[in-house]
Scaffold this active site. Structure first.
Site, mmCIF file in Angstrom:
data_model
loop_
_atom_site.group_PDB
_atom_site.id
_atom_site.type_symbol
_atom_site.label_atom_id
_atom_site.label_comp_id
_atom_site.label_asym_id
_atom_site.label_seq_id
_atom_site.Cartn_x
_atom_site.Cartn_y
_atom_site.Cartn_z
ATOM 1 N N LYS A 190 0.446 -5.238 8.437
ATOM 2 C CA LYS A 190 0.196 -4.657 7.116
ATOM 3 C C LYS A 190 -1.251 -4.184 7.097
ATOM 4 O O LYS A 190 -2.026 -4.559 7.976
ATOM 5 C CB LYS A 190 0.440 -5.681 6.011
ATOM 6 C CG LYS A 190 -0.224 -7.042 6.282
ATOM 7 C CD LYS A 190 0.206 -8.117 5.284
ATOM 8 C CE LYS A 190 1.573 -8.680 5.525
ATOM 9 N NZ LYS A 190 2.545 -8.246 4.515
ATOM 10 N N ARG A 191 -1.635 -3.384 6.107
ATOM 11 C CA ARG A 191 -3.038 -2.987 6.020
ATOM 12 C C ARG A 191 -3.944 -4.221 6.000
ATOM 13 O O ARG A 191 -3.532 -5.282 5.514
ATOM 14 C CB ARG A 191 -3.283 -2.162 4.752
ATOM 15 C CG ARG A 191 -2.784 -0.738 4.824
ATOM 16 C CD ARG A 191 -3.361 0.040 5.986
ATOM 17 N NE ARG A 191 -4.765 0.333 5.813
ATOM 18 C CZ ARG A 191 -5.253 1.466 5.335
ATOM 19 N NH1 ARG A 191 -4.450 2.440 4.980
ATOM 20 N NH2 ARG A 191 -6.556 1.654 5.211
ATOM 21 N N LYS B 32 -4.537 -9.917 1.372
ATOM 22 C CA LYS B 32 -3.387 -10.188 2.239
ATOM 23 C C LYS B 32 -3.644 -11.395 3.161
ATOM 24 O O LYS B 32 -2.719 -11.922 3.763
ATOM 25 C CB LYS B 32 -3.033 -8.950 3.059
ATOM 26 C CG LYS B 32 -2.456 -7.795 2.215
ATOM 27 C CD LYS B 32 -2.168 -6.569 3.076
ATOM 28 C CE LYS B 32 -1.695 -5.361 2.286
ATOM 29 N NZ LYS B 32 -0.258 -5.372 1.968
ATOM 30 N N HIS C 35 1.751 0.153 -9.012
ATOM 31 C CA HIS C 35 1.871 -0.511 -7.711
ATOM 32 C C HIS C 35 0.886 -1.636 -7.484
ATOM 33 O O HIS C 35 0.889 -2.244 -6.414
ATOM 34 C CB HIS C 35 1.692 0.500 -6.581
ATOM 35 C CG HIS C 35 2.888 1.365 -6.364
ATOM 36 N ND1 HIS C 35 3.907 1.006 -5.524
ATOM 37 C CD2 HIS C 35 3.240 2.548 -6.908
ATOM 38 C CE1 HIS C 35 4.830 1.953 -5.544
ATOM 39 N NE2 HIS C 35 4.452 2.908 -6.379
ATOM 40 N N LYS D 259 11.777 -5.803 5.679
ATOM 41 C CA LYS D 259 12.139 -5.276 6.998
ATOM 42 C C LYS D 259 12.291 -6.415 8.003
ATOM 43 O O LYS D 259 13.214 -6.441 8.819
ATOM 44 C CB LYS D 259 11.058 -4.323 7.511
ATOM 45 C CG LYS D 259 10.798 -3.110 6.643
ATOM 46 C CD LYS D 259 9.490 -2.415 7.082
ATOM 47 C CE LYS D 259 8.983 -1.457 6.035
ATOM 48 N NZ LYS D 259 7.572 -1.062 6.273
ATOM 49 N N THR E 120 6.931 -4.764 1.400
ATOM 50 C CA THR E 120 8.208 -4.297 1.936
ATOM 51 C C THR E 120 8.376 -4.712 3.396
ATOM 52 O O THR E 120 9.499 -4.778 3.882
ATOM 53 C CB THR E 120 8.346 -2.757 1.834
ATOM 54 O OG1 THR E 120 7.144 -2.157 2.323
ATOM 55 C CG2 THR E 120 8.593 -2.322 0.406
HETATM 56 C C1 LIG Z 1 6.433 -1.294 5.639
HETATM 57 C C2 LIG Z 1 5.125 -0.785 6.086
HETATM 58 C C3 LIG Z 1 3.960 -1.133 5.401
HETATM 59 C C4 LIG Z 1 3.962 -2.074 4.210
HETATM 60 O O1 LIG Z 1 3.736 -3.395 4.657
HETATM 61 P P1 LIG Z 1 3.412 -4.576 3.625
HETATM 62 O O2 LIG Z 1 3.382 -5.788 4.481
HETATM 63 O O3 LIG Z 1 4.523 -4.603 2.642
HETATM 64 O O4 LIG Z 1 2.105 -4.261 3.020
HETATM 65 C C5 LIG Z 1 2.754 -0.640 5.850
HETATM 66 N N1 LIG Z 1 2.690 0.164 6.925
HETATM 67 C C6 LIG Z 1 3.783 0.512 7.621
HETATM 68 C C7 LIG Z 1 3.646 1.396 8.817
HETATM 69 C C8 LIG Z 1 5.045 0.054 7.222
HETATM 70 O O5 LIG Z 1 6.125 0.423 7.913
#
Ligand SMILES: *Cc1c(COP(=O)(O)O)cnc(C)c1O
Length: 811
Positions: free
Chosen positions: A532-533, A538, A346, A644, A640
């Site tokens: 995101k985190r 990032k 990952h 979304k 991901t």
């Molecule tokens: C989809 C999702 C992530 C992943 O987000 P990225 O921008 O791809 O790092 C992290 N936390 C939650 C709650 C999510 O639904």
């Protein structure tokens, strides 16, 4: 089930459970009542699914993941059971709002972010495509911490998600297994002359499984997510008179490490890994023994997937059971183990590649260390003379006193995949290049996907209505059918319908923002979202710096013609990640400064929402106009949230990183804003070592002004945090090329502003993004895993006629 039947069942169940009528019951009592009707309704299908797998001796896959992030299950289960509309209407007639019951469910937050959420999206899609696959993980007593902001600083509070019980789980006392920790182990010849391990001392911990049904979408399949909890075995009660000793055992499954990249918590974390690995493997083996098949053939019935390296000890634990307990010769056991195991990588971030000191393995699981040493010894022996010495030294599992978990995962499995095309290519070319030379056939790509029913149909019911009216509902089962929306690019009714849905979602988010932060935002503004985190790679900082630039521009020229924008952040920082917490503080103080500045005239707002999690994502994503995917190229393995947001019609501003590249390919260059260094350019800088951040800073007065704002007092209320960020950029030469990409990012942001002002053009771009999101459904991703890696097939025996009419079979 008709609406009338549901209403009857509901009122009867409420009376049985609480001796109450609807008007006297609390929202939680109503939620518990509804939940118990649902679990009772799918229980029979759950049992039937399992019996079919067993009776047909169906090959099953077990997805081992140290994190799962399912979020709330109520609506998702209602949808998948085909009950959503009936229940919603039935409840309404009883005077109950479904949404009020939904809020009673705590988020199941047994994960940090993308990794755990992927595992849960896969659980949904595996069940929804009728594949025989199950999850295996840890039932943490405390989920990921609850985030609060105090004075702009992140504060972490415990997430006591189990306080009111968890109605979806079933404790399976009869399926408990014992796990051995610590002590000494040596090999001794038994009477037949075979070597046998002899254990001395150590502790036994009881692993008790809690199973949760993973309900497939209208297809009568219910798979299992099995999460393990640590307990003191009854026979050892005497040993644990002391409270501290008891806590030591129970602590094993008490907290989720709030960091998905660093090796936090060290020894306890390693113990957690061995705990859920050993429990899962033992329960798989016990089940296999009932099939009466020889262990040489276990790979025809069982697949084990190692999701990132945390479950890498699966390889050694499986070998331990085959060799020590089933008395299989090493070579045969190894042959079958490699066929059973598969692994997903990952990340390419070096600090996230797990390593453990050998002494720690010796302390926690001494027999596992011995087995890893033997695997390593044989690996070196096998490769010697075939490959150069230095290549073997770089790929062996034990190097110095460190055990390399990725090496164990690759050597001990038949498949290693990355999670987006670029990421998989980088694994082969750079990060795992040495292994690619050894095992070229083991490497493959599986681009991540998302549970599109949750993130589209459920999270955005307004949009779903418009899409259903235009193209019908076949995309609910075959998400790629969403592409028929492409025929409506000039259909004003559909374009306006989608825009209206977006507006309604923005109104809802604006209400949430006001209620939780007090900040008033206009739904007419652009909602620009980065969720995101919080991580340096990032680059939330890059986003902040562009906001500061806009702010200074507006201060200088209040008449500046930009469309009003609300920048929305959601992000948790690992509690030990000092730098990330400084970025949160500075964003919060910048927000205070800008939101309160009357001169800005509402053209700019910043909102940092607390406690980002799945349920908050479900409110933010449908309301997003712009999706920020601005990691340094090569660093985000897939992402991901980019998928979304695209599904929900947000327009992506992105670097060519991870799955952003595939999103660009899907929508075309005109429907996405791409900027910044490419992966090749980043690697060229690495090779030539010629990036000088201060040169970039000194040559761009706009950039200089923004960077100086971190230290010159422009932003009130920040202290060492501003200096820390300033130093990361200039003193430490800007590891993630924020300064280098700043200008390109500002230009791309300007293009977004221009595009948004042309409302008709924007509506079309937004539609094109939704129309092309279908290919990112996890239904397809898991299908590819099933075909290429797991060799499992959909099972239909338990499917009833109703299921057969509705099923998502994707054949
Ligand atoms: C989809 C999702 C992530 C992943 O987000 P990225 O921008 O791809 O790092 C992290 N936390 C939650 C709650 C999510 O639904």
């Amino acid at each position: 089930m008709t609406k009338e039947e549901f209403k009857q069942r509901f009122t009867r169940r409420l009376a049985e459970k609480y001796a109450m009528e609807v008007k006297d019951a609390s929202a939680n009592e109503l939620y518990q009542t509804l939940g118990s009707i649902m679990t009772a309704a799918y229980a029979e299908k759950w049992q039937q699914t399992w019996q079919d797998y067993r009776n047909q001796k169906q090959k099953q896959v077990y997805y081992f993941s140290i994190e799962f992030l399912p979020g709330r299950m109520l609506k998702s289960n209602l949808l998948n059971m085909g009950w959503l509309d009936t229940v919603e209407e039935g409840l309404a007639e009883l005077g109950i709002k479904l949404e009020e019951l939904v809020k009673m469910e705590p988020d199941m937050a047994l994960g940090n972010g993308g990794l755990g959420r992927l595992a849960s999206c896969f659980m949904d899609s595996i069940a929804s495509t009728a594949l025989p696959g199950n999850g295996n993980g840890i039932r943490y007593e405390y989920g990921l911490f609850k985030q609060r902001f105090i004075d702009g600083y992140q504060v972490e509070l415990p997430d006591e998600w189990l306080n009111k019980g968890n109605l979806w789980e079933v404790r399976k006392e009869s399926k408990a297994v014992n796990i051995r920790f610590g002590g000494n182990v040596y090999l001794k010849e038994d009477e037949t002359g075979e070597l046998e391990p002899v254990y001395e001392g150590g502790d036994i911990v009881r692993a008790v499984p809690y199973d949760t049904g993973m309900v497939g979408y209208e297809n009568d399949t219910v798979n299992t997510m099995r999460l393990w909890s640590a307990e003191i075995p009854a026979e050892e009660e005497d040993k644990y008179r002391n409270i501290d000793d008891r806590r030591k055992i129970e602590n094993l499954t008490s907290v989720l490490y709030p960091d998905d990249s660093n090796e936090a918590g060290r020894k306890l974390r390693l113990s957690q890994e061995y705990f859920f690995v050993s429990a899962g493997i033992q329960s798989i083996i016990r089940h296999y023994q009932k099939l009466n098949e020889p262990f040489e053939k276990i790979n025809q019935f069982v697949g084990i997937h190692i999701n990132d390296t945390h479950p890498a000890m699966c390889v050694a634990e499986f070998m331990r059971i085959l060799v020590d307990e089933e008395k299989m010769p090493w070579e045969k056991a190894w042959d079958v183990t490699v066929k059973v195991m598969s692994y997903t990588n990952h990340t390419i971030m070096a600090e996230a590649l797990e390593k453990w000191p050998t002494w720690m393995l010796k302390d926690v699981c001494p027999r596992i260390l011995q087995i890893i040493e033997e695997i390593d010894r044989r690996f070196v022996q096998e490769m010697t003379g075939v490959h150069p010495f230095d290549l073997i030294e770089r790929t062996r599992i034990i190097q110095g006193d460190q055990v390399h978990m990725a090496n164990l995962s690759i050597i001990g499995s038949h498949s290693t995949n990355g999670v987006a095309k670029l990421h998989s290519d980088l694994l082969k070319a750079v990060v795992l290049h040495d292994f690619y030379i050894l095992y070229p056939d083991r490497f493959n790509n599986k681009t991540n996907g998302i549970a599109e029913r949750r993130w589209g149909q459920l999270a955005n019911r307004q949009m779903t209505k418009v899409v259903d009216q235009a193209i019908g509902t076949s995309w609910h089962k075959n998400p790629e059918d969403m592409r028929w929306l492409m025929n409506y690019q000039t259909d004003q009714q559909v374009l306006d319908g989608l825009a209206d849905a977006k507006h309604q979602n923005k109104v809802r988010l604006a209400e949430y923002i006001e209620a939780t932060t007090g900040v008033v935002v206009s739904p007419a503004a652009i909602f620009d979202v980065q969720i995101k985190r919080l991580h340096a790679y990032k680059r939330q900082l890059l986003n902040l710096m562009h906001i500061l630039k806009l702010y200074f521009d507006l201060k200088e020229n209040p008449a500046l013609d930009i469309h009003p924008r609300v920048f929305i952040f959601g992000a948790k920082a690992a509690p030990s990640y000092h730098y990330a917490k400084s970025v949160i503080k500075v964003i919060n103080e910048t927000a205070n400064m800008i939101n309160r500045d009357p001169a800005i005239n509402d053209k700019l707002k910043i909102v940092f929402l607390e406690n980002y999690n799945v349920s908050l994502a479900e409110i933010i994503i449908p309301a997003a106009d712009v999706s920020e995917q601005i990691s340094l190229a090569s660093k985000e393995a897939s992402g991901t949230s980019n998928m979304k947001l695209m599904l929900n019609g947000a327009v992506t501003i992105a670097t060519l990183d991870g799955a952003n590249i595939e999103i660009r390919d899907a929508v075309g260059d005109d429907n996405i804003a791409i900027f910044g260094l490419t992966e090749e350019e980043v690697y060229r800088y690495y090779d030539e070592q010629n990036y000088v951040a201060s040169d970039v800073y000194n040559s761009d007065p706009v950039l200089k002004k923004v960077v100086d704002a971190f230290v010159d007092g422009s932003i009130p209320n920040i202290y060492s945090e501003g200096q820390e960020i300033y130093d990361s950029l200039l003193k430490y030469n800007d590891e993630f090329f924020v300064l280098r990409d700043f200008k390109a990012y500002c230009i791309a942001q300007h293009a977004i502003d221009t595009a948004y002002k042309d409302r008709q053009r924007w509506k079309k771009i937004s539609l094109i993004n939704t129309a092309n999101a279908g290919r990112f459904s996890a239904d397809y991703t898991v299908k590819k895993y099933a075909d290429d890696i797991w060799q499992i097939e959909p099972v239909f025996a338990h499917v009833t006629e109703r299921g057969a009419q509705h099923g998502t079979y994707l054949l």
